[in-house]
Scaffold this motif. Structure first.
Motif, PDB file in Angstrom:
ATOM      1  N   ASN A 183       0.810  -1.222   0.000  1.00 51.68           N
ATOM      2  CA  ASN A 183       0.000   0.000   0.000  1.00 51.68           C
ATOM      3  C   ASN A 183       0.841   1.269   0.000  1.00 51.68           C
ATOM      4  O   ASN A 183       0.287   2.370   0.076  1.00 51.68           O
ATOM      5  CB  ASN A 183      -0.921   0.013   1.223  1.00 51.68           C
ATOM      6  N   LEU A 184       2.155   1.129  -0.095  1.00 50.59           N
ATOM      7  CA  LEU A 184       3.030   2.299  -0.034  1.00 50.59           C
ATOM      8  C   LEU A 184       2.896   3.151  -1.289  1.00 50.59           C
ATOM      9  O   LEU A 184       2.978   2.653  -2.404  1.00 50.59           O
ATOM     10  CB  LEU A 184       4.482   1.851   0.134  1.00 50.59           C
ATOM     11  N   THR A 185       2.711   4.477  -1.092  1.00 54.42           N
ATOM     12  CA  THR A 185       2.609   5.400  -2.225  1.00 54.42           C
ATOM     13  C   THR A 185       3.779   6.377  -2.283  1.00 54.42           C
ATOM     14  O   THR A 185       4.027   6.978  -3.331  1.00 54.42           O
ATOM     15  CB  THR A 185       1.294   6.202  -2.156  1.00 54.42           C
ATOM     16  N   SER A 186       4.507   6.556  -1.157  1.00 58.94           N
ATOM     17  CA  SER A 186       5.618   7.505  -1.138  1.00 58.94           C
ATOM     18  C   SER A 186       6.778   6.924  -0.339  1.00 58.94           C
ATOM     19  O   SER A 186       6.593   6.461   0.785  1.00 58.94           O
ATOM     20  CB  SER A 186       5.171   8.839  -0.533  1.00 58.94           C
ATOM     21  N   LEU A 187       7.978   6.966  -0.929  1.00 56.72           N
ATOM     22  CA  LEU A 187       9.179   6.427  -0.294  1.00 56.72           C
ATOM     23  C   LEU A 187      10.304   7.447  -0.408  1.00 56.72           C
ATOM     24  O   LEU A 187      10.630   7.906  -1.505  1.00 56.72           O
ATOM     25  CB  LEU A 187       9.590   5.113  -0.957  1.00 56.72           C
ATOM     26  N   ASP A 188      10.903   7.797   0.739  1.00 54.47           N
ATOM     27  CA  ASP A 188      11.976   8.789   0.791  1.00 54.47           C
ATOM     28  C   ASP A 188      13.137   8.178   1.571  1.00 54.47           C
ATOM     29  O   ASP A 188      13.034   7.957   2.778  1.00 54.47           O
ATOM     30  CB  ASP A 188      11.472  10.062   1.478  1.00 54.47           C
ATOM     31  N   LEU A 189      14.245   7.896   0.872  1.00 57.32           N
ATOM     32  CA  LEU A 189      15.413   7.278   1.488  1.00 57.32           C
ATOM     33  C   LEU A 189      16.576   8.255   1.421  1.00 57.32           C
ATOM     34  O   LEU A 189      17.007   8.639   0.331  1.00 57.32           O
ATOM     35  CB  LEU A 189      15.774   5.974   0.781  1.00 57.32           C
ATOM     36  N   ASN A 190      17.102   8.628   2.580  1.00 49.88           N
ATOM     37  CA  ASN A 190      18.170   9.613   2.660  1.00 49.88           C
ATOM     38  C   ASN A 190      19.324   9.040   3.473  1.00 49.88           C
ATOM     39  O   ASN A 190      19.146   8.678   4.646  1.00 49.88           O
ATOM     40  CB  ASN A 190      17.639  10.900   3.313  1.00 49.88           C
ATOM     41  N   LEU A 191      20.507   8.939   2.844  1.00 51.32           N
ATOM     42  CA  LEU A 191      21.684   8.387   3.517  1.00 51.32           C
ATOM     43  C   LEU A 191      21.386   6.998   4.081  1.00 51.32           C
ATOM     44  O   LEU A 191      21.704   6.685   5.233  1.00 51.32           O
ATOM     45  CB  LEU A 191      22.157   9.328   4.621  1.00 51.32           C
ATOM     46  N   VAL A 192      20.765   6.195   3.275  1.00 47.13           N
ATOM     47  CA  VAL A 192      20.380   4.834   3.653  1.00 47.13           C
ATOM     48  C   VAL A 192      21.327   3.842   2.990  1.00 47.13           C
ATOM     49  O   VAL A 192      21.771   4.058   1.855  1.00 47.13           O
ATOM     50  CB  VAL A 192      18.922   4.548   3.236  1.00 47.13           C
ATOM     51  N   THR A 193      21.639   2.757   3.692  1.00 47.96           N
ATOM     52  CA  THR A 193      22.482   1.703   3.152  1.00 47.96           C
ATOM     53  C   THR A 193      21.626   0.481   2.827  1.00 47.96           C
ATOM     54  O   THR A 193      20.828   0.042   3.657  1.00 47.96           O
ATOM     55  CB  THR A 193      23.576   1.303   4.159  1.00 47.96           C
ATOM     56  N   MET A 194      21.801  -0.048   1.634  1.00 51.21           N
ATOM     57  CA  MET A 194      21.075  -1.242   1.203  1.00 51.21           C
ATOM     58  C   MET A 194      21.766  -1.832  -0.013  1.00 51.21           C
ATOM     59  O   MET A 194      22.525  -1.143  -0.701  1.00 51.21           O
ATOM     60  CB  MET A 194      19.616  -0.899   0.874  1.00 51.21           C
ATOM     61  N   THR A 195      21.534  -3.097  -0.288  1.00 45.59           N
ATOM     62  CA  THR A 195      22.151  -3.737  -1.447  1.00 45.59           C
ATOM     63  C   THR A 195      21.312  -3.488  -2.693  1.00 45.59           C
ATOM     64  O   THR A 195      20.146  -3.077  -2.622  1.00 45.59           O
ATOM     65  CB  THR A 195      22.295  -5.250  -1.221  1.00 45.59           C
TER      66      THR A 195
END
Length: 299
Positions: A183-195
């Motif tokens: 159900n996610l409509t907005s995603l904001d990733l700032n200085l995030v670590t992920m593969t």
């Protein structure tokens, strides 16, 4: 004598009428529907919302159903910048303990370095919130060891009620069975670590995603996006390239990244053939706004 009694009676009656009017005016706000009062309180910092409990017995518990819970230095401790984290934890714990209504938004922002003790508290709050069908979640924390990021607990990845998610200084490593936020409509990733794999699975697992913002995301080289409902895309940082798949609803694109988009490199990867920059945007029929940073092109 009778006249005096009558006049006194009239005066008393008039006084009672005036008092009734005053009480009616005073109670006018208190008698508003609960959702209206919640909406009014939502515009106040949580510190001020809690203070309304001293207005009267009617207002004592009004803030218990506050739909938006924002805990930051401005909203909670604007009068005491030197407050310690233990007091902050006690306040958040108390609010979550007495809160009796739905929680639409929970925001926790702590720009002072947090230690392992506070990490366990944040884990506990997230576990509690996942059972409250939270809609909007914002977490901005900075670990005491600057080389480390706060690791998002697995319980958050089971929260399918989320519509908005913003994370800063966090590490994303979902469980293998994670299928995305439906159900996610907005995603904001700032200085995030992920593969790379985690990112691609996350985006493809959010079929309703309309807005995506990436700022200095560590662990990504090529940004591959599969999002059929994506309308707004913003990216800041340094990446080898961007590839869109099935994103024909894009309306706004903001790119301020160091990319190598020479014909023999990036655009050939995007379309499987040599191309010009305009060829890529010709495939975005709904595009209305395009902002390109000065370091976007590297020929």
């Amino acid at each position: 004598m009778c006249l005096c009694i009558n006049l006194k009676g009239r005066k008393q009656k008039k006084k009672l009428t005036r008092q009734t009017v005053i009480e009616t005016v005073t109670d006018r706000i208190s008698c508003l529907p609960s959702h209206v009062i919640d909406h009014i309180l939502s515009y106040l910092p949580i510190r001020e919302a809690v203070r309304t409990s001293v207005l009267s017995k009617i207002w004592k518990n009004k803030w218990y159903t506050l739909p938006n819970l924002v805990f930051d230095r401005q909203g909670v401790f604007s009068e005491d910048a030197l407050v310690n984290q233990s007091k902050l934890v006690k306040i958040v714990d108390h609010v979550l303990l007495v809160h009796s209504g739905p929680i639409n938004m929970f925001k926790f922002s702590e720009y002072d370095l947090i230690d392992e003790v506070l990490v366990s508290d944040i884990d506990r709050w997230i576990l509690h919130l996942t059972g409250r069908f939270i809609i909007k979640f914002v977490l901005e924390v900075l670990m005491e060891e600057k080389e480390e990021y706060y690791k998002i607990p697995w319980c958050l990845f089971s929260c399918q009620s989320l519509h908005y998610l913003k994370l800063q200084w966090c590490w994303l490593k979902p469980p293998k069975e994670f299928g995305g936020f439906r159900n996610l409509t907005s995603l904001d990733l700032n200085l995030v670590t992920m593969t790379q794999d985690v990112f691609e699975n996350l985006i493809s697992g959010c079929p309703l995603l309309e807005k995506l913002k990436l700022t200095e995301v560590d662990g990504l080289t090529q940004i591959n996006i599969h999002a059929p409902n994506l309308k707004i895309f913003e990216v800041f940082g340094e990446f080898e390239g961007i590839r869109f798949h099935n994103t024909f609803q894009l309306v706004t694109v903001i790119v301020d990244s160091r990319l190598n988009l020479s014909p023999e490199n990036n655009l050939r990867t995007l379309h499987g053939r040599s191309s010009k920059l305009l060829d890529f945007f010709d495939r975005r029929p709904h595009l209305q706004s395009l902002v390109i940073g000065s370091c976007f092109l590297k020929v």
